[in-house]
Motif scaffolding. Structure first.
Motif, PDB file in Angstrom:
ATOM      1  N   ALA A 168      -0.525   3.192  -4.880  1.00 57.76           N
ATOM      2  CA  ALA A 168      -0.120   1.794  -4.734  1.00 57.76           C
ATOM      3  C   ALA A 168       0.687   1.335  -5.947  1.00 57.76           C
ATOM      4  CB  ALA A 168      -1.354   0.920  -4.542  1.00 57.76           C
ATOM      5  N   VAL A 169       0.209   1.703  -7.124  1.00 55.21           N
ATOM      6  CA  VAL A 169       0.884   1.275  -8.357  1.00 55.21           C
ATOM      7  C   VAL A 169       2.224   1.989  -8.528  1.00 55.21           C
ATOM      8  CG1 VAL A 169       0.734   1.335 -10.863  1.00 55.21           C
ATOM      9  CG2 VAL A 169      -1.211   0.549  -9.509  1.00 55.21           C
ATOM     10  N   LEU A 170       2.219   3.307  -8.239  1.00 54.50           N
ATOM     11  CA  LEU A 170       3.457   4.064  -8.429  1.00 54.50           C
ATOM     12  C   LEU A 170       4.524   3.615  -7.431  1.00 54.50           C
ATOM     13  CD1 LEU A 170       2.244   7.703  -9.188  1.00 54.50           C
ATOM     14  CD2 LEU A 170       2.949   5.913 -10.776  1.00 54.50           C
ATOM     15  N   ALA A 171       4.083   3.264  -6.203  1.00 56.32           N
ATOM     16  CA  ALA A 171       5.053   2.883  -5.177  1.00 56.32           C
ATOM     17  C   ALA A 171       5.703   1.543  -5.533  1.00 56.32           C
ATOM     18  CB  ALA A 171       4.370   2.783  -3.822  1.00 56.32           C
ATOM     19  N   ASP A 172       4.919   0.654  -6.112  1.00 60.60           N
ATOM     20  CA  ASP A 172       5.475  -0.651  -6.430  1.00 60.60           C
ATOM     21  C   ASP A 172       4.662  -1.288  -7.553  1.00 60.60           C
ATOM     22  OD1 ASP A 172       6.628  -3.056  -6.590  1.00 60.60           O
ATOM     23  OD2 ASP A 172       5.951  -3.773  -4.608  1.00 60.60           O
ATOM     24  N   ALA A 178      -4.223  -3.852  -4.360  1.00 57.31           N
ATOM     25  CA  ALA A 178      -4.389  -3.000  -3.182  1.00 57.31           C
ATOM     26  C   ALA A 178      -5.564  -3.500  -2.345  1.00 57.31           C
ATOM     27  CB  ALA A 178      -4.630  -1.566  -3.618  1.00 57.31           C
ATOM     28  N   GLY A 179      -5.804  -2.814  -1.228  1.00 59.11           N
ATOM     29  CA  GLY A 179      -6.848  -3.223  -0.292  1.00 59.11           C
ATOM     30  C   GLY A 179      -8.241  -3.036  -0.869  1.00 59.11           C
ATOM     31  N   LEU A 180      -9.193  -3.571  -0.125  1.00 59.19           N
ATOM     32  CA  LEU A 180     -10.580  -3.563  -0.562  1.00 59.19           C
ATOM     33  C   LEU A 180     -11.074  -2.136  -0.815  1.00 59.19           C
ATOM     34  CD1 LEU A 180     -12.771  -5.690  -1.021  1.00 59.19           C
ATOM     35  CD2 LEU A 180     -13.605  -5.195   1.287  1.00 59.19           C
ATOM     36  N   MET A 181     -10.705  -1.247   0.121  1.00 62.48           N
ATOM     37  CA  MET A 181     -11.177   0.135   0.027  1.00 62.48           C
ATOM     38  C   MET A 181     -10.752   0.740  -1.305  1.00 62.48           C
ATOM     39  SD  MET A 181     -10.986   3.118   2.831  1.00 62.48           S
ATOM     40  CE  MET A 181      -9.257   3.250   3.125  1.00 62.48           C
ATOM     41  N   VAL A 182      -9.474   0.542  -1.648  1.00 62.98           N
ATOM     42  CA  VAL A 182      -8.938   1.140  -2.866  1.00 62.98           C
ATOM     43  C   VAL A 182      -9.560   0.497  -4.101  1.00 62.98           C
ATOM     44  CG1 VAL A 182      -6.811   1.273  -4.219  1.00 62.98           C
ATOM     45  CG2 VAL A 182      -6.820   1.957  -1.815  1.00 62.98           C
ATOM     46  N   ARG A 183      -9.976  -0.782  -3.960  1.00 58.73           N
ATOM     47  CA  ARG A 183     -10.574  -1.434  -5.140  1.00 58.73           C
ATOM     48  C   ARG A 183     -12.040  -1.060  -5.318  1.00 58.73           C
ATOM     49  NH1 ARG A 183     -10.019  -7.149  -4.152  1.00 58.73           N
ATOM     50  NH2 ARG A 183      -9.056  -6.677  -2.170  1.00 58.73           N
ATOM     51  N   ALA A 243      -7.891   3.681 -12.930  1.00 62.51           N
ATOM     52  CA  ALA A 243      -7.356   3.197 -11.654  1.00 62.51           C
ATOM     53  C   ALA A 243      -7.560   1.691 -11.522  1.00 62.51           C
ATOM     54  CB  ALA A 243      -8.038   3.923 -10.510  1.00 62.51           C
ATOM     55  N   LEU A 244      -8.765   1.220 -11.875  1.00 62.28           N
ATOM     56  CA  LEU A 244      -9.052  -0.214 -11.721  1.00 62.28           C
ATOM     57  C   LEU A 244      -8.221  -1.030 -12.713  1.00 62.28           C
ATOM     58  CD1 LEU A 244     -12.899  -0.045 -11.111  1.00 62.28           C
ATOM     59  CD2 LEU A 244     -11.068  -0.354  -9.444  1.00 62.28           C
ATOM     60  N   LEU A 245      -8.056  -0.492 -13.930  1.00 59.44           N
ATOM     61  CA  LEU A 245      -7.224  -1.187 -14.917  1.00 59.44           C
ATOM     62  C   LEU A 245      -5.770  -1.237 -14.463  1.00 59.44           C
ATOM     63  CD1 LEU A 245      -8.638   0.069 -18.341  1.00 59.44           C
ATOM     64  CD2 LEU A 245      -8.601  -2.287 -17.470  1.00 59.44           C
ATOM     65  N   ALA A 246      -5.311  -0.117 -13.882  1.00 56.98           N
ATOM     66  CA  ALA A 246      -3.918  -0.052 -13.428  1.00 56.98           C
ATOM     67  C   ALA A 246      -3.649  -1.118 -12.373  1.00 56.98           C
ATOM     68  CB  ALA A 246      -3.604   1.328 -12.877  1.00 56.98           C
ATOM     69  N   LEU A 247      -4.654  -1.388 -11.529  1.00 57.70           N
ATOM     70  CA  LEU A 247      -4.486  -2.396 -10.487  1.00 57.70           C
ATOM     71  C   LEU A 247      -4.469  -3.799 -11.080  1.00 57.70           C
ATOM     72  CD1 LEU A 247      -6.806  -1.024  -7.652  1.00 57.70           C
ATOM     73  CD2 LEU A 247      -4.322  -1.060  -7.681  1.00 57.70           C
ATOM     74  N   ALA A 248      -5.212  -3.985 -12.187  1.00 61.69           N
ATOM     75  CA  ALA A 248      -5.389  -5.321 -12.726  1.00 61.69           C
ATOM     76  C   ALA A 248      -4.448  -5.642 -13.882  1.00 61.69           C
ATOM     77  CB  ALA A 248      -6.844  -5.493 -13.189  1.00 61.69           C
ATOM     78  N   PRO A 256       1.791   3.867 -16.573  1.00 59.29           N
ATOM     79  CA  PRO A 256       1.114   4.829 -17.464  1.00 59.29           C
ATOM     80  C   PRO A 256      -0.383   4.938 -17.173  1.00 59.29           C
ATOM     81  CG  PRO A 256       2.525   3.351 -18.722  1.00 59.29           C
ATOM     82  CD  PRO A 256       2.570   2.875 -17.309  1.00 59.29           C
ATOM     83  N   LEU A 257      -1.020   3.800 -16.883  1.00 63.94           N
ATOM     84  CA  LEU A 257      -2.460   3.837 -16.575  1.00 63.94           C
ATOM     85  C   LEU A 257      -2.721   4.625 -15.299  1.00 63.94           C
ATOM     86  CD1 LEU A 257      -3.687   0.220 -17.452  1.00 63.94           C
ATOM     87  CD2 LEU A 257      -4.550   2.371 -18.386  1.00 63.94           C
ATOM     88  N   ALA A 258      -1.854   4.433 -14.291  1.00 66.53           N
ATOM     89  CA  ALA A 258      -2.025   5.146 -13.019  1.00 66.53           C
ATOM     90  C   ALA A 258      -1.874   6.652 -13.215  1.00 66.53           C
ATOM     91  CB  ALA A 258      -1.017   4.636 -11.994  1.00 66.53           C
ATOM     92  N   VAL A 259      -0.869   7.022 -14.011  1.00 67.07           N
ATOM     93  CA  VAL A 259      -0.651   8.455 -14.268  1.00 67.07           C
ATOM     94  C   VAL A 259      -1.857   9.042 -15.008  1.00 67.07           C
ATOM     95  CG1 VAL A 259       0.774  10.113 -15.528  1.00 67.07           C
ATOM     96  CG2 VAL A 259       1.859   8.268 -14.212  1.00 67.07           C
ATOM     97  N   ALA A 260      -2.380   8.290 -15.977  1.00 63.79           N
ATOM     98  CA  ALA A 260      -3.555   8.756 -16.725  1.00 63.79           C
ATOM     99  C   ALA A 260      -4.762   8.906 -15.793  1.00 63.79           C
ATOM    100  CB  ALA A 260      -3.874   7.784 -17.853  1.00 63.79           C
ATOM    101  N   ALA A 261      -4.915   7.935 -14.865  1.00 67.17           N
ATOM    102  CA  ALA A 261      -6.039   8.016 -13.921  1.00 67.17           C
ATOM    103  C   ALA A 261      -5.906   9.241 -13.026  1.00 67.17           C
ATOM    104  CB  ALA A 261      -6.094   6.740 -13.076  1.00 67.17           C
ATOM    105  N   LEU A 262      -4.671   9.534 -12.619  1.00 66.90           N
ATOM    106  CA  LEU A 262      -4.438  10.722 -11.775  1.00 66.90           C
ATOM    107  C   LEU A 262      -4.783  11.995 -12.555  1.00 66.90           C
ATOM    108  CD1 LEU A 262      -3.374  11.765  -9.045  1.00 66.90           C
ATOM    109  CD2 LEU A 262      -1.117  11.926 -10.112  1.00 66.90           C
ATOM    110  N   ALA A 263      -4.360  12.039 -13.822  1.00 67.25           N
ATOM    111  CA  ALA A 263      -4.646  13.211 -14.657  1.00 67.25           C
ATOM    112  C   ALA A 263      -6.153  13.377 -14.846  1.00 67.25           C
ATOM    113  CB  ALA A 263      -3.954  13.059 -16.009  1.00 67.25           C
ATOM    114  N   ALA A 264      -6.848  12.260 -15.052  1.00 69.99           N
ATOM    115  CA  ALA A 264      -8.305  12.339 -15.243  1.00 69.99           C
ATOM    116  C   ALA A 264      -8.985  12.814 -13.962  1.00 69.99           C
ATOM    117  CB  ALA A 264      -8.845  10.975 -15.665  1.00 69.99           C
TER     118      ALA A 264
END
Lengths: 541, 174
Positions: A168-172, A178-183, A243-248, A256-264
Motif C-alpha cells: 500500500a505504501v510503495l504503491a502510493d 490501508a484497510g482494517l485487515m492490513v492495519r 509496517a504500522l509506522l509506515a502506514l502512520a 524507507p519504513l516500508a522497505v525496512a519492514a519488508l526486509a525484517a
C-alpha cells in the motif's frame, strides 16, 4: 491512464503454463527441522556391568540442550546438566545404583525444532521383570494446535498484514490508511511470534500448553528464548512495528519504513525454520528470505488490490493494477525459482519424497492451492484486468475474484503451517535405520540380541555400527565380521570386517549401493573355536 | 568288523563329501562309547597361503584324546577339565587334552592329514552330530572350520562348517 498492451494470447498462455509447471515443484519453508539422533553411548537398551560416568547423544546437526532428565529405578526424575559440542551432547552422570534408567534429552536444533530422545540402559544385575522405567512422552494436542495456530497467525500477519502495508505504501506514499485487515494483521503476527517463543519452549521441555502461564512459566519461556524462535520473534516485532509506522508516518519516511519492514519480514522467516538450516546455509537462508519477501509482496498486493477496486475514483488502484499486471509474472517466476531451490535443498524433489513423506504431502497440497491461486490470477488478468480500468461491471467481478484469491492465500498459509510438525525429507534421509539381530540357536531374549544401526538410512555410503550382546565371560570378541546381502536382488554377501570402537563395532568405508531390504549376518568370533552368528534385516530408503 | 562297518560308511559318505574343499574327517560316523580314530583332512591353505598351524578343539563328550605325532610338525596339547567326568573301566576321568596344536608348514598346493584318537562318551545321543572345531592358521590369517549349523541348517549352508561325525547308537555288550 491506459494499461500497457498485454502480450499476444498464445505467448501469454505459454508463459503461464510454464510458470504453473515450475511452481508444481516449488516449496516454501516455515516448518521447523527435526534433528535426527544418530547414536548414543551407552547404546540404547545396553546392559552395563558398571555405572557409566557419562552418556553421549550424537545428532546429525548441531543442537542446543533444553533439558535433561534421568528417571531412576525408584521412578523419580533428576534434572541433569549437559555439555554441548556441535552435534554431540554429553551428559555427566551421577553415581548410579544398580537398576534400570531412562535418560531423556530434550534438544532444539539450530532451526528451532525440539526433539526428545530417550536412552534406556541398565546397570549391574537387573531382575528381568524389573523393566527400566520409561519416561513419559508428553504429546499434548492442545499445544500442537496452539503451535500450528501461532505459525499460521505469524505467516498471515507478516505476509498478508506487513506485506499489505508495504504494498500500500510503495504503491502510493500519499494514499490514505490501508484497510482494517492490513492495519490489524501485523499486530496479530507479532503476538503470534511472541507466543511461538513460549510454545517452542513448552514443546522442547515436553510440557503442556498450560506451562506458558503456570509455575513452570519462567523455565518454559527461557527454554524457548534459547532457540531460534527468539530472533525470529524479534524480527517479526520489528516488521510489524515498521509496517504500522509506515502506514502512520508522514510521507517522506513512509517508503524507507516500508522497505525496512519488508526486509525484517524476510529476515524473520530466514531466522528460523528447517529450510533456513539446510546446507549450504547461506543459500538456504538467502533463498528463504527471497521466497518470503516475494510472497509478502504478492500476498500483500491482494488486499490492496481488493480495496482499490472498491473505490472507482482512486487513481492509485489503477496504478496498482497496472503494476501488478506487469510485475506479477516476473515476481511469481522468482518466487517459484526460490521455492524450487528450497525444495531441492530439503530433499523433496523425488516422487517418493513428495508422496511418501508428510512433508511432501503438505507441499503437494500447498502447491495444489497455489496452482488454483495462480489460475485465478491468470483468469483475472485475461478477463478483467484490461476492462477493469474503465468498466464498473468488470471491476466488481475482478474484486470478487481477488477476494477469492485472498481466501486461497490464507488457505496456503494454513496448509504450510502444517510443516511445523513434519521433518523435511533431508532430515528423514539422514535418520539411521536400525535392526535387531538375533542368534537363531539361542532363545530369543533381549540379552542375546545385537543391534545394528545404518546411517544415513538410504542407499550410498553409510556408517554401520553394531552393538553386540555381552559375551558370557565378559571378554571382548576376537573378531567381528559383517555380511550384507540382498538375496532378492541377487546381491551376494558383501563381507566386511568390523573394527572395535568403545562399546561398538563399526564397519568403515561401507557402500550399500541399492535401496531395499538388506539381510545382515554378524559373525562374532568369541574364542578361537567358537563363532556366534546373529542375523536380521533392515530396509534402506 | 567295526573297521569294515566304518569303511563301508566311509564309502557311502565319501561320494557326498569327496568334492568338498572343507576340512573334514575321513570317517564320518562312530558309535557312542567307542574309540574313534579321527583323520582330519586339510585340503588347502588360507587364500593361497601355507598352513603353519593346525589347531583342534576337543568338544565335550570326547575324552582320552591322544594325538599322533607327525614328522616335520611340532605337537603340543592343551589340557583342561572336562565339562563332565567320564567313567572309564572303573576309573573317573575328570581332565585331559582339550586342544591339539600341530605347528609346521603345509603348502597351499599340498594336502595332508592330521590324526588323533579319542573315546566317545556313552552319553552321546544316537543320531546326533558331534562337531570338532578346527582352525588352520597361516601367515595372513586363519581358516576357521568352526561353524555349527543352526536349527534347520545343513553343513552346506555354511561357509566354514566344523568337521563333524554322526553318532551311531552304542553297541550293547561293549
Amino acid at each position: 491512464m491506459t494499461l500497457p498492451p498485454p502480450p499476444r494470447p498464445s505467448l501469454r498462455i505459454l508463459l503461464r503454463l510454464a510458470l504453473l509447471l515450475v511452481c508444481l515443484a516449488c516449496g516454501d519453508d516455515r516448518a521447523l527441522a527435526h534433528a535426527a539422533l544418530l547414536e548414543t553411548t551407552p547404546a540404547d537398551g545396553a546392559a552395563l556391568a558398571a555405572a557409566p560416568a557419562a552418556a553421549t547423544f550424537r545428532f546429525n546437526e548441531p543442537v542446543s540442550v533444553a533439558a535433561v532428565g534421568l528417571v531412576g529405578p525408584d521412578g523419580a526424575t533428576v534434572d541433569l546438566a549437559a555439555r554441548t559440542d556441535g552435534p554431540l551432547v554429553t551428559v555427566p552422570l551421577p553415581a548410579l545404583p544398580a537398576g534400570g534408567f531412562a535418560l531423556t534429552v530434550r534438544v532444539v536444533s539450530e532451526d528451532g525444532h525440539p526433539v526428545a530422545s530417550t536412552l534406556v540402559f541398565t546397570v549391574g544385575p537387573v531382575d528381568a521383570a524389573a523393566a527400566p522405567p520409561v519416561a513419559a512422552v508428553t504429546d499434548d494436542p492442545a499445544r500442537a494446535a496452539a503451535a500450528w495456530l501461532a505459525r499460521f497467525a505469524l505467516a498471515a500477519g507478516l505476509l498478508i498484514g506487513v506485506g499489505g502495508a508495504v504494498v500500500a505504501v510503495l504503491a502510493d506514499p500519499a494514499a490514505p490508511p490501508a484497510g482494517l485487515m492490513v492495519r490489524r494483521l501485523p499486530s496479530l503476527g507479532a503476538m503470534a511470534a511472541v507466543a511461538a517463543v513460549g510454545l517452542t519452549g513448552a514443546d522442547a521441555l515436553g510440557l503442556p500448553l498450560a506451562a506458558l502461564v503456570g509455575p513452570a512459566m519462567a523455565r518454559t519461556w527461557a527454554a524457548g528464548a534459547a532457540t531460534s524462535a527468539l530472533p525470529a520473534a524479534i524480527l517479526a516485532l520489528l516488521a510489524a512495528a515498521g509496517a504500522l509506522l509506515a502506514l502512520a508516518a508522514p510521507s517522506p519516511v513512509r517508503r524507507p519504513l516500508a522497505v525496512a519492514a519488508l526486509a525484517a519480514t524476510a529476515a524473520a522467516f530466514a531466522a528460523s525454520g528447517h529450510a533456513a538450516t539446510a546446507e549450504p546455509r547461506w543459500l538456504a537462508r538467502g533463498t528463504v528470505a527471497a521466497h518470503a519477501g516475494l510472497a509478502a509482496l504478492w500476498l500483500g498486493a491482494l488486499p490492496a488490490l481488493h480495496r482499490s477496486l472498491g473505490d472507482a475514483a482512486a487513481p492509485a488502484g489503477r496504478r496498482l493494477l497496472a503494476a501488478f499486471a506487469v510485475a506479477g509474472p516476473a515476481g511469481v517466476g522468482a518466487l517459484a525459482t526460490a521455492g524450487v531451490t528450497l525444495a531441492v535443498l530439503q530433499g523433496a524433489v523425488t516422487a517418493e519424497a513428495l508422496v511418501g513423506t508428510a512433508y511432501g504431502q503438505v507441499l503437494l497440497v500447498k502447491l495444489a492451492v497455489v496452482a488454483g491461486l495462480l489460475g485465478l490470477a491468470a483468469v483475472n488478468r485475461w478477463r478483467f484486468a484490461d476492462a477493469a480500468g474503465r468498466d464498473p461491471a468488470a471491476r466488481v467481478g475482478l474484486r470478487r475474484l481477488v477476494a477469492v484469491e485472498i481466501a486461497l492465500a490464507v488457505l496456503v498459509l494454513a496448509v504450510l503451517s502444517g510443516w511445523r510438525f513434519t521433518p523435511p525429507p533431508r532430515a528423514l534421509a539422514a535418520a539411521p535405520v536400525t535392526a535387531t539381530l538375533a542368534d537363531p540357536t539361542l532363545p530369543a531374549t533381549e540379552a542375546a540380541a545385537a543391534t545394528v544401526a545404518v546411517a544415513p538410512g538410504r542407499a550410498g555410503p553409510v556408517a554401520l555400527a553394531l552393538v553386540l550382546p555381552p559375551t558370557p565371560d565378559g571378554a571382548p570378541p576376537l573378531e567381528v565380521a559383517v555380511l550384507l546381502a540382498q538375496p532378492e536382488a541377487g546381491i551376494a554377501a558383501i563381507r566386511r570386517p568390523a573394527v572395535r570402537d568403545g562399546d561398538r563395532w563399526r564397519v568403515p568405508d561401507l557402500v550399500l549401493p541399492v535401496a531395499g531390504r538388506w539381510t545382515v549376518e554378524v559373525r562374532v568370533l568369541v574364542t578361537a573355536f567358537e563363532e556366534r552368528r546373529l542375523a536380521g534385516a533392515f530396509t534402506l530408503r | 568288523m567295526r573297521t569294515l562297518l566304518l569303511s563301508a560308511s566311509f564309502l557311502v559318505l565319501a561320494g557326498v563329501s569327496g568334492a568338498s574343499a572343507h576340512a573334514t574327517f575321513e570317517v564320518k560316523e562312530a558309535a557312542a562309547g567307542s574309540t574313534y580314530k579321527a583323520v582330519l583332512r586339510v585340503p588347502h591353505g588360507c587364500d593361497g597361503q601355507a598352513t603353519l598351524k593346525v589347531r583342534v578343539s576337543i568338544p565335550d563328550g570326547v575324552y582320552n584324546v591322544k594325538p599322533m605325532p607327525k614328522a616335520g610338525w611340532t605337537l603340543e596339547t592343551v589340557t583342561g577339565a572336562y565339562a563332565k567326568p567320564f567313567e572309564n573301566h572303573g576309573t573317573t576321568v575328570t581332565e585331559g587334552v582339550r586342544e591339539i596344536v600341530w605347528t609346521g608348514e603345509l603348502a597351499d598346493a599340498h594336502y595332508d592329514e592330521f590324526v588323533f584318537r579319542g573315546s566317545l562318551g556313552k552319553d552321546l545321543a544316537a543320531d546326533s552330530m558331534l562337531y570338532v572345531p578346527v582352525v588352520q592358521e597361516c601367515a595372513n590369517g586363519a581358516e576357521r572350520w568352526i561353524q555349527v549349523p543352526a536349527e534347520g541348517q545343513k553343513d552346506s549352508d555354511l561357509d566354514y562348517p566344523a568337521p563333524g561325525i554322526r553318532i551311531a547308537p552304542a553297541k550293547a555288550g561293549h
